[in-house]
Design a protein around this motif. Structure first.
Motif, PDB file in Angstrom:
ATOM      1  N   LEU A  97      -3.161   9.119  11.480  1.00  0.00           N
ATOM      2  CA  LEU A  97      -2.189   9.298  10.395  1.00  0.00           C
ATOM      3  C   LEU A  97      -2.472  10.542   9.571  1.00  0.00           C
ATOM      4  O   LEU A  97      -1.749  10.833   8.620  1.00  0.00           O
ATOM      5  N   SER A  98      -3.520  11.283   9.921  1.00  0.00           N
ATOM      6  CA  SER A  98      -3.964  12.402   9.081  1.00  0.00           C
ATOM      7  C   SER A  98      -2.928  13.508   9.000  1.00  0.00           C
ATOM      8  O   SER A  98      -2.842  14.216   7.993  1.00  0.00           O
ATOM      9  N   ASN A  99      -2.154  13.686  10.053  1.00  0.00           N
ATOM     10  CA  ASN A  99      -1.154  14.756  10.050  1.00  0.00           C
ATOM     11  C   ASN A  99       0.232  14.262   9.658  1.00  0.00           C
ATOM     12  O   ASN A  99       1.212  14.983   9.796  1.00  0.00           O
TER      13      ASN A  99
ATOM     14  N   LEU B 244      -2.942  -0.697  17.976  1.00  0.00           N
ATOM     15  CA  LEU B 244      -4.028  -0.386  17.047  1.00  0.00           C
ATOM     16  C   LEU B 244      -4.049   1.118  16.801  1.00  0.00           C
ATOM     17  O   LEU B 244      -3.793   1.910  17.716  1.00  0.00           O
ATOM     18  N   LEU B 245      -4.362   1.501  15.574  1.00  0.00           N
ATOM     19  CA  LEU B 245      -4.425   2.917  15.245  1.00  0.00           C
ATOM     20  C   LEU B 245      -5.673   3.216  14.419  1.00  0.00           C
ATOM     21  O   LEU B 245      -6.184   2.344  13.702  1.00  0.00           O
TER      22      LEU B 245
ATOM     23  N   LEU C  86       4.218   3.379   5.461  1.00  0.00           N
ATOM     24  CA  LEU C  86       5.208   3.739   4.451  1.00  0.00           C
ATOM     25  C   LEU C  86       5.146   5.234   4.181  1.00  0.00           C
ATOM     26  O   LEU C  86       4.103   5.873   4.334  1.00  0.00           O
ATOM     27  N   SER C  87       6.258   5.776   3.758  1.00  0.00           N
ATOM     28  CA  SER C  87       6.262   7.182   3.356  1.00  0.00           C
ATOM     29  C   SER C  87       5.584   7.316   1.996  1.00  0.00           C
ATOM     30  O   SER C  87       5.406   6.330   1.267  1.00  0.00           O
ATOM     31  N   ASP C  88       5.214   8.531   1.659  1.00  0.00           N
ATOM     32  CA  ASP C  88       4.560   8.767   0.370  1.00  0.00           C
ATOM     33  C   ASP C  88       5.465   8.396  -0.802  1.00  0.00           C
ATOM     34  O   ASP C  88       4.989   8.094  -1.904  1.00  0.00           O
TER      35      ASP C  88
END
Length: 386
Positions: A135-137, A129-130, A162-164
């Protein structure tokens, strides 16, 4: 110790022995023995020769028989010795093979046990779980696939990072491959779902093969799967059949669009056939209360395993914005896997009832896993992170 051998085995060995031949004839033996007897005895009277000659002849014949018999006796002794020697060699070879085989089997068993221990360690790693802050950084975006479980009333959310640069819309079309790869499950209706673009309101357009939907359960599973687009920020989607026309559903009838509504779930653990462990969720009725949902965490089901032991009572106070949960047990809770999964299942289930935080009161345990229990715990946003 006596040993028995069959006739075929003895004949085979005898046939391999060198051939023994006596080149002297019977007459030569007779002449030689007669001469030696004549030379060594002084016979004075021809009258005596009348009865002596038959006797000598018989003696000579007996001697010849004895000589020939002794040769066969020596031959048989040699053959017996060879048979016994070969049998001992065969037995030694068999024993050596057995010892080698036993040693090999032992080594294989040890390697198997070590592999099983390693597999057990890997299997003990549970679902991840996250929080969004995790994921902010990172230059990542999260999407959540909602996959049907082995039974229609269970659904398994898988979060992918996923990547941007990745397109989250086209990623949805990997639905069937992901279900097969991660869960080893296939569903016919999943093959008939496809994202084809966005309409003028920027709503996703989903085409569905009508002949792949059978009954109310499949129709409900379709809408749960389509919650993927809710996870990337859409509240409404447009629906079409695979020809681009208005979709006709077995239960609902004609549907042109679908809006997502809030849904409560109970979260349990699901062990797949390949050894992976995931959080699985079961939808609850609109009338279900939080107390009923938390009590259901005690129940083992065919798909979802219980996360709350039967000796622990749960009391809640849901009158505040922060849910208060009291866990009562005769035994103190410890920082271990069982406690961690119990805390997480309560967090995930409470989150579907609109709570953002849970405060676990009257606990001697201050931390379990990554959670600080002496302060309110936030509900994780990302479930079964891959």
């Amino acid at each position: 110790m006596s040993k028995k051998y069959n006739d075929e085995f003895i004949e085979k060995l005898l046939s391999e022995m060198p051939r023994v031949e006596d080149e002297k004839s019977f007459d030569e033996y007779y002449d030689q023995i007669s001469k030696e007897i004549t030379d060594s005895n002084d016979i004075s009277s021809r009258r005596n020769r009348g009865w002596l000659l038959p006797l000598l002849t018989s003696a000579a014949a007996l001697a010849i028989v004895v000589v020939i018999a002794m040769q066969f006796i020596n031959f048989n002794d040699t053959a017996d010795q060879m048979i016994f020697h070969n049998a001992e060699e065969s037995e030694d070879t068999a024993n050596n093979d057995m010892e080698g085989s036993s040693s090999k089997d032992f080594e294989e068993n040890i390697e198997g046990e070590e592999s099983a221990e390693e597999a057990g360690i890997m299997d003990s790693v549970g679902p991840q779980l996250l929080y969004e802050d995790d994921l902010s950084n990172e230059n990542l975006q999260s999407v959540t696939m909602i996959l049907p479980g082995p039974e229609s009333q269970y659904f398994i959310p898988l979060t992918f990072l996923l990547s941007d640069a990745d397109d989250p819309y086209s990623f949805f079309n990997n639905l069937d491959d992901i279900s097969d790869q991660y869960l080893s499950l296939t569903h016919d209706f999943i093959n008939g779902i496809e994202f084809v673009g966005n309409n003028n309101q920027n709503e996703p357009i989903i085409q569905v093969a009508e002949d792949s939907l059978h009954g109310t359960a499949t129709e409900y599973a379709l809408f749960e799967v389509l919650r993927y687009f809710n996870s990337i920020g859409h509240t409404t989607i447009e629906l079409q059949n695979d020809k681009g026309e208005t979709l006709e559903l077995p239960h609902t009838g004609q549907v042109m669009e679908h809006s997502f509504s809030d849904q409560s779930y109970v979260y349990k653990l699901y062990n797949t056939n390949n050894g992976s462990v995931y959080w699985v969720r079961k939808p609850l009725t609109q009338e279900a209360t939080l107390n009923e949902a938390l009590n259901e965490l005690r129940v083992d089901e065919s798909i979802g395993s219980s996360t709350v032991p039967s000796n622990i009572e749960i009391e809640v106070n849901d009158s505040e914005d922060i849910l208060e949960v009291q866990l009562k047990s005769d035994l103190p809770l410890k920082d271990q896997e069982m406690t961690l999964r119990m805390i997480e299942s309560i967090l995930l289930t409470a989150g579907t009832f609109g709570f953002d935080q849970v405060h676990f009161t009257d606990l001697d345990l201050e931390t379990v896993g990554p959670y600080q229990l002496n302060t309110p715990v936030e509900i994780p946003e990302h479930i079964n992170v891959q």
